[in-house]
Design a protein around this motif. Structure first.
Motif, PDB file in Angstrom:
ATOM      1  N   PHE A  14       0.739  -1.439   0.165  1.00 29.07           N
ATOM      2  CA  PHE A  14       0.034   0.099  -0.040  1.00 29.07           C
ATOM      3  C   PHE A  14       0.887   1.447   0.094  1.00 29.07           C
ATOM      4  N   SER A  15       0.244   2.274  -0.506  1.00 28.79           N
ATOM      5  CA  SER A  15       1.021   3.719  -0.611  1.00 28.79           C
ATOM      6  C   SER A  15       0.066   4.862  -0.521  1.00 28.79           C
ATOM      7  N   HIS A  24      -3.530   0.896  -3.887  1.00 32.07           N
ATOM      8  CA  HIS A  24      -3.111  -0.476  -3.871  1.00 32.07           C
ATOM      9  C   HIS A  24      -3.019  -0.808  -5.384  1.00 32.07           C
ATOM     10  N   SER A  25      -2.414  -1.691  -5.935  1.00 31.15           N
ATOM     11  CA  SER A  25      -2.242  -2.422  -7.018  1.00 31.15           C
ATOM     12  C   SER A  25      -3.601  -3.497  -7.341  1.00 31.15           C
ATOM     13  N   ARG A  26      -3.838  -3.518  -8.597  1.00 27.99           N
ATOM     14  CA  ARG A  26      -5.000  -4.671  -8.836  1.00 27.99           C
ATOM     15  C   ARG A  26      -4.463  -6.094  -8.528  1.00 27.99           C
ATOM     16  N   VAL A  27      -5.397  -6.937  -8.273  1.00 30.65           N
ATOM     17  CA  VAL A  27      -5.150  -8.286  -8.112  1.00 30.65           C
ATOM     18  C   VAL A  27      -5.088  -8.918  -9.844  1.00 30.65           C
ATOM     19  N   GLY A  28      -4.619 -10.230  -9.823  1.00 32.00           N
ATOM     20  CA  GLY A  28      -4.549 -10.857 -11.157  1.00 32.00           C
ATOM     21  C   GLY A  28      -3.824 -10.297 -12.088  1.00 32.00           C
ATOM     22  N   LYS A  29      -2.481  -9.430 -11.762  1.00 30.26           N
ATOM     23  CA  LYS A  29      -1.582  -8.790 -12.619  1.00 30.26           C
ATOM     24  C   LYS A  29      -0.738  -9.952 -13.424  1.00 30.26           C
TER      25      LYS A  29
END
Length: 65
Positions: A14-15, A24-29
């Motif tokens: 998290f930032s 946050h970045s997305r899942v499934g990247k």
């Protein structure tokens, strides 16, 4: 009162944005990405704001974020 310990795994995930939102970045990247459309692949590149319902849980994990 002693200092609180930061959960290091949460701190890496998290930032904070310039306006103060937790991002946050997305899942499934990384997995099965070849078959997805180019538009969806571009959406994975950026970060998204955290849902306000989860803000309290993340604030406990990363108190000095």
């Amino acid at each position: 009162m002693p200092k609180l310990k930061t959960n290091k795994t949460a701190a890496r995930r998290f930032s904070v944005s310039g306006t103060g939102k937790i991002m946050h970045s997305r899942v499934g990247k990384s997995h099965l990405r070849r078959k997805k459309p180019a538009r969806v692949k571009r959406q994975y590149d950026g970060k998204v704001a955290l849902d306000p319902a989860n803000k309290g849980r993340i604030s406990k994990l990363v108190p000095y974020l």
